[in-house]
Each structure stands twice: as structure tokens, then as C-alpha cells.
Design an enzyme around this catalytic site. Structure first.
Site: not given
Length: 333
Positions: A49, A260, A286
Site C-alpha cells: 500500500k 476474509y 493476504y
């Protein structure tokens, strides 16, 4: 391809390393595996990110923002890096996090608090559904607020991964390597859209394989459609004459499991195997899931021994501490 006129704020250390995972490849008796180490971007313990935020925060500063706001899960890597970027530039930061405030603070949430950001708990609304009303309140209080999109996945965030692809190609050429697949965690769309666009711009032959991390939609649009739309709108932003359709997207949803942030056998094995063969930490949400998917594709022959695979490590290791009770190693005596 034109984007030199787009604002950018330096936040990380680039290029990130490109390494070969020889011991993991040997353990799997599979193809040669390489890794792009975006866990080493430098900002707040790293992560992909940071790349997106360089363009997004650059835009915020160009527009005179003094406050930024974004959203994510309680252990969001994106929120942690956004909080750090804001702190480094003297911007007020607001995070809208899904769930309820836990009794014990750890992992990314601990770092969010250390960076001094304002946290708003949003229950089931972890993708920014509550942001508009908070922006309205902040604006009335005299703040100039900039909304950082969920996961940093906008045209600007996607552009960051076109630039990342360019970085990869330069590294690859310098060591005279080539790849058949690029495999990575895909959740908010920007990373995959940017790599798809970069692959097209640089006329590269790689299969861009996103491992789907999350069930559901992004901005109430099916995730595959959203990702394709991002690739197309980013191409227009930089005057690149390319258009993508559903047939261009490789999004593997075989490993979503229970959803998730639900850690299972797949993630546990990938985390331990990568750590114990290469000394590299993956996260449970992730990269653990994405590497687990890659391992399974190798074992089932979907990726062949003759292939050459790049795994793009997107960071996230701080979340390991928050998920310790879900990790098998903590249950062994």
C-alpha cells in the site's frame, strides 16, 4: 503513457528486492519461485500500500488536504500504512474500522494507535460505508478532508502498480530472468489492475494471477468487474490505448475458504513452510492465503515444474500477532 505530471509524495524505499526462493522451490519439487519483497517498502513495517499511497497522498497534498480518512478491517495493513504516511506529513488521520473495539489491542491496530490516528468503529461496515457522515462532520468542523479509497484502489493506486511493474521489468532484465506467472493476493483490485495494465504496456507474456482473498463486492460492484473497470479507467488516465475485458482477468477464488480473515489449514501451512524454508514471514489474511493457493496450484499441476513463478509479497506480517490464537504453532507443546 503519460503520468509525469501526476503528483507523488515519496514515502517508501524503492526498488524493493527481487529474490529467488530456492529452498521453497526444492521443498515443493516444483518450478523456480521468485519473490518481489514489497514487505520491505519501509513505511511502518512495509507493504504494497505504500506504493499506492505515494500517488494518493501526493494528490491529497496537491489539493490542500489537512485531514485524510480511509477504511478497512481492524487489522488492515492499508490503514496502518495510511496512518504512518499521515503522521510523517503532519496530516490528521481518521480510520473507519470494521468490528468493535477489542479489549486487547495488538498487531496493526496497535500501530494505528501509536501513529496517533482517530479511530471510528463501524461494526459490519469495514469498506467505508460510514465515511460520508464522518467527512460531513469533519468538514463542518473546518477540516479539509481527503478520502483515501478502500485499499488504496483507485486510478492513482492502480497507477502505482503500473510503475511497480516497470520496476520489476528493470530488475528482471538486469539478472536475465523471465517468468511465466505473477501470483499475489487480490482483495481491493488496484494491485491486480495495475499489474494487468503494466503487463500490457510492456508487452510482457506473464499470466497475472490474483488469488481472491475476500468474498463479496467492492463499491457494490462484483469484484471482477470492478478490477477490469479500474484497469480501463487507469489506462485512460495515462492516455494508454488499451482496453480490458473479462477474458483478460485471472482471479482464482478457489482459496477463499470461510471468508476474509478466517485462517485455516491452507494459510497455516503456507506461513510455516515459507518461514521455515526461507526465513520470510507471511501474514494470515493476504499473503498466507495467496502463497497457500500457489502451493496448491504447484502440487495439483496447475502450475508446472517447467514454469517460473514470481510471488509478489504484499506485506502484512504485523497481523500475525493479532491472529496468534489462529496459528497452529501456538497450539503445539
Amino acid at each position: 503513457m503519460e503520468y509525469n505530471n501526476i503528483a507523488r509524495q515519496s514515502l517508501g524505499f524503492f526498488p524493493t528486492p527481487l529474490i529467488e526462493l530456492t529452498r521453497l522451490s526444492k521443498e515443493l519439487a516444483g518450478p523456480e519461485i521468485f519473490m518481489k519483497r514489497d514487505d520491505n517498502t519501509g513505511l511502518a513495517l512495509g507493504g504494497n500500500k505504500t506504493r499506492k499511497l505515494e500517488f494518493i497522498i501526493g494528490d491529497a497534498l496537491a489539493k490542500g488536504a489537512d485531514t485524510i480518512i480511509t477504511a478497512g478491517a481492524a487489522q488492515s495493513n492499508h490503514c496502518r500504512q495510511t496512518a504512518a504516511a499521515a503522521a510523517s506529513l503532519g496530516l490528521e488521520c481518521h480510520l473507519v474500522l470494521g468490528g468493535e473495539e477489542p479489549e486487547q489491542v495488538s498487531g496493526n491496530l496497535l500501530l494505528d494507535k501509536i501513529f496517533g490516528c482517530h479511530i471510528h468503529w463501524a461494526g459490519a461496515n469495514r469498506k467505508g460505508e460510514d465515511i460520508p457522515k464522518i467527512v460531513e462532520q469533519l468538514t463542518k468542523a473546518g477540516r479539509n478532508v481527503y478520502v483515501v479509497p478502500y485499499g488504496g484502489s483507485s486510478e492513482l493506486g492502480t497507477l502505482a502498480f503500473v510503475e511497480a511493474f516497470k520496476e520489476l521489468e528493470s530488475q528482471r532484465e538486469s539478472i536475465n530472468e523471465t517468468f511465466t506467472h505473477i501470483v499475489f493476493a487480490s482483495s481491493s483490485g488496484g494491485t491486480q489492475a495495475g499489474l494487468m495494465l503494466g503487463n500490457r504496456i510492456f508487452n510482457s507474456p506473464y499470466k497475472i494471477v490474483g488469488i481472491n482473498i475476500d468474498k463479496g463486492e467492492t463499491d457494490k460492484v462484483p469484484f471482477d468487474q470492478y478490477t477490469i473497470s479500474l484497469a480501463n479507467s487507469t489506462a485512460k488516465l495515462i492516455n494508454a490505448d488499451y482496453e480490458f475485458s473479462e477474458s483478460d482477468l485471472i482471479l482464482n477464488s478457489d482459496y477463499v475458504g470461510e471468508g476474509y480473515g478466517v485462517v485455516g489449514t491452507l494459510e497455516n501451512e503456507a506461513i510455516e513452510l515459507t518461514a521455515q524454508t526461507e526465513g520470510i514471514l507471511l501474514d494470515p489474511v493476504y499473503t498466507g492465503r495467496a502463497m497457500g493457493g500457489l502451493i496448491d496450484m504447484i502440487r495439483t499441476g496447475k502450475i508446472k515444474k517447467t514454469d517460473r513463478v514470481l510471488f509478489w509479497h504484499t506485506g502484512g506480517a504485523p497481523a500475525l500477532f493479532a491472529y496468534s490464537s489462529d496459528l497452529d504453532v501456538t497450539q503445539r507443546h
